[in-house]
Design a protein around this motif. Structure first.
Motif, mmCIF file in Angstrom:
data_model
loop_
_atom_site.group_PDB
_atom_site.id
_atom_site.type_symbol
_atom_site.label_atom_id
_atom_site.label_comp_id
_atom_site.label_asym_id
_atom_site.label_seq_id
_atom_site.Cartn_x
_atom_site.Cartn_y
_atom_site.Cartn_z
ATOM 1 N N PHE A 327 0.823 -1.207 0.000
ATOM 2 C CA PHE A 327 0.000 0.000 0.000
ATOM 3 C C PHE A 327 0.863 1.265 0.000
ATOM 4 N N GLY A 328 1.870 1.307 0.905
ATOM 5 C CA GLY A 328 2.633 2.528 1.076
ATOM 6 C C GLY A 328 3.566 2.841 -0.068
ATOM 7 N N THR A 329 4.185 1.819 -0.661
ATOM 8 C CA THR A 329 5.198 2.059 -1.670
ATOM 9 C C THR A 329 4.649 2.008 -3.094
ATOM 10 N N TYR A 330 3.699 1.081 -3.334
ATOM 11 C CA TYR A 330 3.247 0.870 -4.705
ATOM 12 C C TYR A 330 1.776 1.206 -4.922
ATOM 13 N N GLY A 331 1.107 1.571 -3.867
ATOM 14 C CA GLY A 331 -0.311 1.900 -4.020
ATOM 15 C C GLY A 331 -0.495 3.320 -4.515
ATOM 16 N N HIS A 332 -1.101 3.467 -5.652
ATOM 17 C CA HIS A 332 -1.351 4.792 -6.223
ATOM 18 C C HIS A 332 -2.853 5.018 -6.341
ATOM 19 N N GLU A 333 -3.222 6.285 -6.338
ATOM 20 C CA GLU A 333 -4.641 6.615 -6.386
ATOM 21 C C GLU A 333 -5.256 6.213 -7.729
ATOM 22 N N VAL A 334 -6.361 5.510 -7.647
ATOM 23 C CA VAL A 334 -7.121 5.140 -8.842
ATOM 24 C C VAL A 334 -8.317 6.077 -8.944
ATOM 25 N N ASN A 335 -8.576 6.631 -10.096
ATOM 26 C CA ASN A 335 -9.689 7.564 -10.276
ATOM 27 C C ASN A 335 -10.985 6.974 -9.744
ATOM 28 N N GLY A 336 -11.631 7.733 -8.881
ATOM 29 C CA GLY A 336 -12.930 7.316 -8.353
ATOM 30 C C GLY A 336 -12.878 6.634 -7.005
ATOM 31 N N GLU A 337 -11.691 6.170 -6.542
ATOM 32 C CA GLU A 337 -11.647 5.410 -5.291
ATOM 33 C C GLU A 337 -11.861 6.301 -4.073
ATOM 34 N N LEU A 338 -11.435 7.566 -4.130
ATOM 35 C CA LEU A 338 -11.660 8.460 -2.996
ATOM 36 C C LEU A 338 -13.141 8.798 -2.847
ATOM 37 N N GLN A 339 -13.825 8.966 -3.979
ATOM 38 C CA GLN A 339 -15.272 9.213 -3.902
ATOM 39 C C GLN A 339 -15.992 8.014 -3.301
ATOM 40 N N LYS A 340 -15.573 6.800 -3.667
ATOM 41 C CA LYS A 340 -16.181 5.585 -3.129
ATOM 42 C C LYS A 340 -15.979 5.498 -1.624
ATOM 43 N N THR A 341 -14.780 5.854 -1.156
ATOM 44 C CA THR A 341 -14.505 5.862 0.284
ATOM 45 C C THR A 341 -15.432 6.829 1.000
ATOM 46 N N ALA A 342 -15.651 8.016 0.406
ATOM 47 C CA ALA A 342 -16.532 9.013 1.016
ATOM 48 C C ALA A 342 -17.946 8.471 1.172
ATOM 49 N N GLN A 343 -18.439 7.750 0.170
ATOM 50 C CA GLN A 343 -19.780 7.171 0.241
ATOM 51 C C GLN A 343 -19.881 6.117 1.337
ATOM 52 N N GLN A 344 -18.839 5.290 1.470
ATOM 53 C CA GLN A 344 -18.854 4.250 2.499
ATOM 54 C C GLN A 344 -18.783 4.847 3.899
ATOM 55 N N LEU A 345 -17.976 5.898 4.064
ATOM 56 C CA LEU A 345 -17.895 6.573 5.358
ATOM 57 C C LEU A 345 -19.239 7.193 5.726
ATOM 58 N N ASN A 346 -19.887 7.773 4.742
ATOM 59 C CA ASN A 346 -21.177 8.390 4.995
ATOM 60 C C ASN A 346 -22.183 7.364 5.512
ATOM 61 N N ALA A 347 -22.196 6.181 4.912
ATOM 62 C CA ALA A 347 -23.117 5.127 5.337
ATOM 63 C C ALA A 347 -22.830 4.682 6.764
ATOM 64 N N LEU A 348 -21.543 4.593 7.142
ATOM 65 C CA LEU A 348 -21.183 4.167 8.497
ATOM 66 C C LEU A 348 -21.665 5.159 9.545
ATOM 67 N N PHE A 349 -21.491 6.453 9.272
ATOM 68 C CA PHE A 349 -21.904 7.457 10.245
ATOM 69 C C PHE A 349 -23.418 7.599 10.305
ATOM 70 N N LEU A 350 -24.086 7.527 9.160
ATOM 71 C CA LEU A 350 -25.540 7.639 9.164
ATOM 72 C C LEU A 350 -26.197 6.529 9.976
ATOM 73 N N GLU A 351 -25.618 5.334 9.949
ATOM 74 C CA GLU A 351 -26.154 4.213 10.714
ATOM 75 C C GLU A 351 -26.203 4.535 12.200
ATOM 76 N N ILE A 352 -25.181 5.290 12.661
ATOM 77 C CA ILE A 352 -25.142 5.675 14.071
ATOM 78 C C ILE A 352 -26.032 6.879 14.345
ATOM 79 N N LEU A 353 -25.945 7.885 13.479
ATOM 80 C CA LEU A 353 -26.606 9.159 13.748
ATOM 81 C C LEU A 353 -28.114 9.119 13.598
ATOM 82 N N GLU A 354 -28.607 8.187 12.775
ATOM 83 C CA GLU A 354 -30.045 8.082 12.594
ATOM 84 C C GLU A 354 -30.695 7.143 13.619
ATOM 85 N N GLY A 355 -29.861 6.600 14.494
ATOM 86 C CA GLY A 355 -30.388 5.821 15.610
ATOM 87 C C GLY A 355 -30.787 4.451 15.282
#
Length: 355
Positions: A327-355
């Motif tokens: 990951f650290g030496t050879y992992g490079h950003e692939v187009n679209g992967e950061l947006q996908k991470t943002a969507q997954q993080l959003n789902a994790l927090f909403l699960e908690i915040l919506e009760g």
């Protein structure tokens, strides 16, 4: 002067050893690193001593450390050199300050680490102490005051990491459903409520959070390029990985939109410094019966919530490095992967915040 012999492996002591002589003086050099790498290190130590360019070997450690600290004061931030000054005053100089630099051995330096361990220093503090010792001796080698290369000093295996707390789900729920704090005994809307929420949703370091400017936000992308340290100085951050960018989750984007409605300064969360931020957060916790965790532990909270995602997704967000792995030496950003991470993080927090 050239070395004519080679280091030998001493099985009994589990180390390489070589003895060399110069101008009637005999020295022994060792290295505990196994294999040919250790032998080369042992040779390097001997060769450096045989070099006739060593010119300041009779200097006292306390004098050299004072010069070293002066150099740091001229070239680094106050938050950096103050920590090193403290390590020197409390640990390094009491042990070896009056010694000539040529008389200091790796065992003297290992004893400093061992004493810190015996006094209960955490693993992280011991690691920082070791880094200070290593950096100081690198400075001394550049000054041609010593050839000592203390790469074999180690942190005792029993050293423990300092205990960290996080906001558990029930308290995260409170954070996102109460904006009330107290001021002089009266309830008010906390002016930094969106800062707390944004930090826990993004994993930013407190200084990075407070250093964010509106121009660092481009759409739903955050560009981290500066930090505010405890002395209210603007720096480029903790390390080279601190300068980074990531996509916000939808929840973090909404929080930032609320902050934009009340913000009238270049920096997103105003001119608040880390000390004021910490005190404000503590007041908020007391007012809402939330355990007193530190602002930095909100970063730990983020990582804990997101731990089911891969390290390859999380490390670029929080600005963590990886030492020579895939990951650290050879992992490079692939187009679209950061947006996908943002969507997954959003789902994790909403699960908690919506009760």
């Amino acid at each position: 002067m050239k070395r004519t012999n080679t280091a030998t492996w001493l099985e009994k002591y589990n180390r390489w050893q070589i003895k060399v002589q110069k101008d009637g003086q005999r020295r022994t050099f060792t290295c505990s690193t196994p294999g040919r790498t250790g032998q080369r290190k042992c040779h390097a130590k001997a060769d450096a001593w045989l070099d006739d360019n060593i010119a300041d070997s009779n200097a006292r450690v306390n004098s050299l450390f004072a010069d070293y600290l002066k150099t740091l004061q001229e070239t680094t931030s106050k938050s950096n050199w103050v920590k090193i000054q403290s390590f020197g005053k409390n640990w390094i100089l009491p042990a070896i300050g009056t010694r000539k630099i040529c008389d200091v051995t790796e065992q003297h330096l290992q004893s400093i680490i061992n004493k810190g361990y015996a006094k209960g220093l955490s693993k992280k503090t011991l690691t920082n102490l070791k880094a200070t010792i290593t950096s100081f001796f690198k400075y001394c080698r550049k000054r041609k005051a010593t050839t000592l290369l203390p790469e074999d000093i180690s942190i005792p295996k029993g050293a423990c990491s300092a205990h960290k707390q996080i906001l558990q789900p029930e308290y995260l729920y409170k954070l996102f459903h109460s904006d009330i704090t107290t001021w002089r005994g009266k309830p008010i809307v906390d002016p930094l409520i969106y800062a707390y929420r944004f930090q826990v949703l993004t994993g930013l370091r407190p200084g990075e959070l407070l250093g964010l400017r509106w121009k660092d936000i481009r759409g739903n992308e955050v560009f981290v390029s500066q930090s505010i340290n405890v002395y209210n100085e603007i720096t480029t951050g903790k390390n080279e990985n601190a300068i980074r960018h990531f996509f916000m989750s939808e929840t973090a984007t909404v929080v930032l939109q609320h902050q934009r409605q009340i913000s009238h300064t270049e920096r997103i969360f105003g001119d608040t410094d880390p000390q004021k931020y910490r005190k404000s957060w503590q007041r908020y916790c007391r007012a809402n019966d939330i355990p007193q965790i530190t602002p930095y532990e909100m970063r730990h909270t983020f990582v804990s919530i997101a731990k089911n995602l891969s390290e390859g997704q999380i490390k670029p967000i929080v600005g963590h490095s990886q030492n020579m792995d895939t990951f650290g030496t050879y992992g490079h950003e692939v187009n679209g992967e950061l947006q996908k991470t943002a969507q997954q993080l959003n789902a994790l927090f909403l699960e908690i915040l919506e009760g």
